[in-house]
Design a protein around this motif. Structure first.
Motif, PDB file in Angstrom:
ATOM      1  N   UNK A 103     -44.233  24.005   4.128  1.00 10.95           N
ATOM      2  CA  UNK A 103     -43.755  25.064   3.247  1.00 10.95           C
ATOM      3  C   UNK A 103     -44.578  25.108   1.958  1.00 10.95           C
ATOM      4  N   UNK A 104     -44.743  26.281   1.391  1.00 12.50           N
ATOM      5  CA  UNK A 104     -45.544  26.448   0.173  1.00 12.50           C
ATOM      6  C   UNK A 104     -44.994  25.604  -0.968  1.00 12.50           C
ATOM      7  N   UNK A 105     -43.682  25.438  -1.037  1.00 11.81           N
ATOM      8  CA  UNK A 105     -43.077  24.659  -2.114  1.00 11.81           C
ATOM      9  C   UNK A 105     -43.451  23.183  -2.042  1.00 11.81           C
ATOM     10  N   UNK A 106     -43.868  22.706  -0.866  1.00 14.02           N
ATOM     11  CA  UNK A 106     -44.212  21.294  -0.693  1.00 14.02           C
ATOM     12  C   UNK A 106     -45.718  21.047  -0.693  1.00 14.02           C
ATOM     13  N   UNK A 112     -26.599  20.259   3.190  1.00 16.25           N
ATOM     14  CA  UNK A 112     -25.691  19.422   2.400  1.00 16.25           C
ATOM     15  C   UNK A 112     -26.461  18.501   1.462  1.00 16.25           C
ATOM     16  N   UNK A 113     -27.678  18.121   1.839  1.00 19.23           N
ATOM     17  CA  UNK A 113     -28.489  17.247   0.986  1.00 19.23           C
ATOM     18  C   UNK A 113     -29.360  18.030   0.006  1.00 19.23           C
ATOM     19  N   UNK A 114     -29.152  19.336  -0.068  1.00 16.90           N
ATOM     20  CA  UNK A 114     -29.870  20.142  -1.056  1.00 16.90           C
ATOM     21  C   UNK A 114     -31.098  20.850  -0.534  1.00 16.90           C
ATOM     22  N   UNK A 115     -31.375  20.757   0.750  1.00 22.10           N
ATOM     23  CA  UNK A 115     -32.541  21.420   1.314  1.00 22.10           C
ATOM     24  C   UNK A 115     -32.197  22.786   1.866  1.00 22.10           C
ATOM     25  N   UNK A 116     -33.206  23.425   2.443  1.00 22.80           N
ATOM     26  CA  UNK A 116     -33.012  24.730   3.078  1.00 22.80           C
ATOM     27  C   UNK A 116     -32.988  24.517   4.578  1.00 22.80           C
ATOM     28  N   UNK A 117     -31.858  24.800   5.195  1.00 19.00           N
ATOM     29  CA  UNK A 117     -31.739  24.625   6.642  1.00 19.00           C
ATOM     30  C   UNK A 117     -32.679  25.563   7.381  1.00 19.00           C
ATOM     31  N   UNK A 118     -32.993  26.699   6.781  1.00 22.56           N
ATOM     32  CA  UNK A 118     -33.885  27.666   7.431  1.00 22.56           C
ATOM     33  C   UNK A 118     -35.315  27.137   7.530  1.00 22.56           C
ATOM     34  N   UNK A 119     -35.670  26.139   6.736  1.00 25.07           N
ATOM     35  CA  UNK A 119     -37.029  25.598   6.775  1.00 25.07           C
ATOM     36  C   UNK A 119     -37.331  24.941   8.116  1.00 25.07           C
ATOM     37  N   UNK A 120     -36.289  24.497   8.822  1.00 19.46           N
ATOM     38  CA  UNK A 120     -36.491  23.886  10.139  1.00 19.46           C
ATOM     39  C   UNK A 120     -37.029  24.875  11.147  1.00 19.46           C
ATOM     40  N   UNK A 121     -36.648  26.123  11.034  1.00 22.18           N
ATOM     41  CA  UNK A 121     -36.997  27.106  12.048  1.00 22.18           C
ATOM     42  C   UNK A 121     -38.292  27.853  11.752  1.00 22.18           C
ATOM     43  N   UNK A 122     -38.974  27.499  10.675  1.00 26.60           N
ATOM     44  CA  UNK A 122     -40.192  28.206  10.320  1.00 26.60           C
ATOM     45  C   UNK A 122     -41.409  27.718  11.088  1.00 26.60           C
ATOM     46  N   UNK A 123     -41.275  26.648  11.807  1.00 28.66           N
ATOM     47  CA  UNK A 123     -42.404  26.110  12.558  1.00 28.66           C
ATOM     48  C   UNK A 123     -42.789  24.750  12.021  1.00 28.66           C
ATOM     49  N   UNK A 124     -43.987  24.319  12.357  1.00 33.50           N
ATOM     50  CA  UNK A 124     -44.410  22.983  11.960  1.00 33.50           C
ATOM     51  C   UNK A 124     -45.285  22.999  10.725  1.00 33.50           C
ATOM     52  N   UNK A 125     -45.538  24.146  10.157  1.00 27.47           N
ATOM     53  CA  UNK A 125     -46.376  24.226   8.965  1.00 27.47           C
ATOM     54  C   UNK A 125     -45.687  23.642   7.748  1.00 27.47           C
TER      55      UNK A 125
END
Length: 173
Positions: free
Chosen positions: A92-95, A77-90
Motif C-alpha cells: 500500500x502507498x501508505x506503507x 479491530x487492531x486499527x488497520x484497514x480490512x480492505x487492504x487484504x483484498x487489494x492484492x499482494x502489492x
C-alpha cells in the motif's frame, strides 16, 4: 535376550525413518465424537440493501455479503484497514516509506523460499521422535520455545538503558 534388544532397536529406527513423517508439530485433532464448534462460523445479520441494483452478482461457491471475515475483522479491530487484504499482494502507498527504510540494506529476492526451507528443516529436526509418544501432544510451542521473545525481559533491558518504554501487562510468571 540380545535378539529382543536388536528387534526393539530395529522397530524404533523404522518408526523414525521415512519422508512421510509429519513435521508440522501440531496435533489439533478433536478426540470427541461431537461436532467441532470452532468450524462453524455464523453468518452476519441479514439486512435489506438500500439499492437492489447495487448488489453483487451471485457466484456459486463465492462469498456473499453475509459471510464473516474473521481476519479482516481482526485487522480492523487492531486499527488497520480490512480492505487492504483484498487489494492484492502489492505494498500500500501508505506503507511505502516503511518498506523503503526496512529494505535500505538490501533484501534477498528469494527470502520467502529460503525461510520456508530453513523452517522445514527445523521442523524436520524437531519432529524426529514425535511418533514415539504414548499420548499425542501439540509440540509446536515446545519446539519454538527458544525463538519466543520474553517481552518483559526486553522491556527491562531498554528501561535500564534509560529508554522510555510503554507499560506492559503484569508478568504472569
Amino acid at each position: 535376550m540380545p535378539r529382543a534388544w536388536l528387534l526393539i532397536a530395529g522397530l524404533v529406527l523404522a518408526a523414525c525413518s521415512g519422508e512421510e513423517r509429519d513435521i508440522s508439530l501440531r496435533d489439533l485433532r478433536s478426540f470427541t465424537d461431537g461436532p467441532d464448534e470452532f468450524s462453524i462460523i455464523p453468518g452476519k445479520e441479514l439486512q435489506a440493501p438500500k439499492d437492489y441494483s447495487a448488489l453483487p452478482t451471485p457466484t456459486p461457491g463465492g462469498s456473499n455479503l453475509t459471510d464473516q471475515d474473521p481476519i479482516g475483522d481482526g485487522i480492523a479491530a487492531l486499527g488497520g484497514r480490512a480492505s487492504a487484504r483484498q487489494l492484492g499482494t502489492g505494498i500500500p502507498a501508505a506503507d511505502g516509506a516503511l518498506v523503503t527504510h526496512a529494505s535500505r540494506k538490501g533484501v534477498p529476492s528469494d527470502i520467502r523460499e529460503s525461510l520456508a526451507a530453513e523452517d522445514e528443516d527445523f521442523r524436520r529436526r524437531k519432529s524426529r521422535f514425535t511418533k514415539i509418544r504414548i499420548v499425542k501432544v501439540d509440540r509446536y510451542s515446545e519446539a519454538y520455545q527458544r525463538e519466543k521473545l520474553n517481552a518483559h525481559a526486553v522491556q527491562e533491558w531498554w528501561r535500564r538503558r534509560g529508554v522510555a518504554t510503554p507499560t506492559a501487562p503484569p508478568d504472569d510468571r
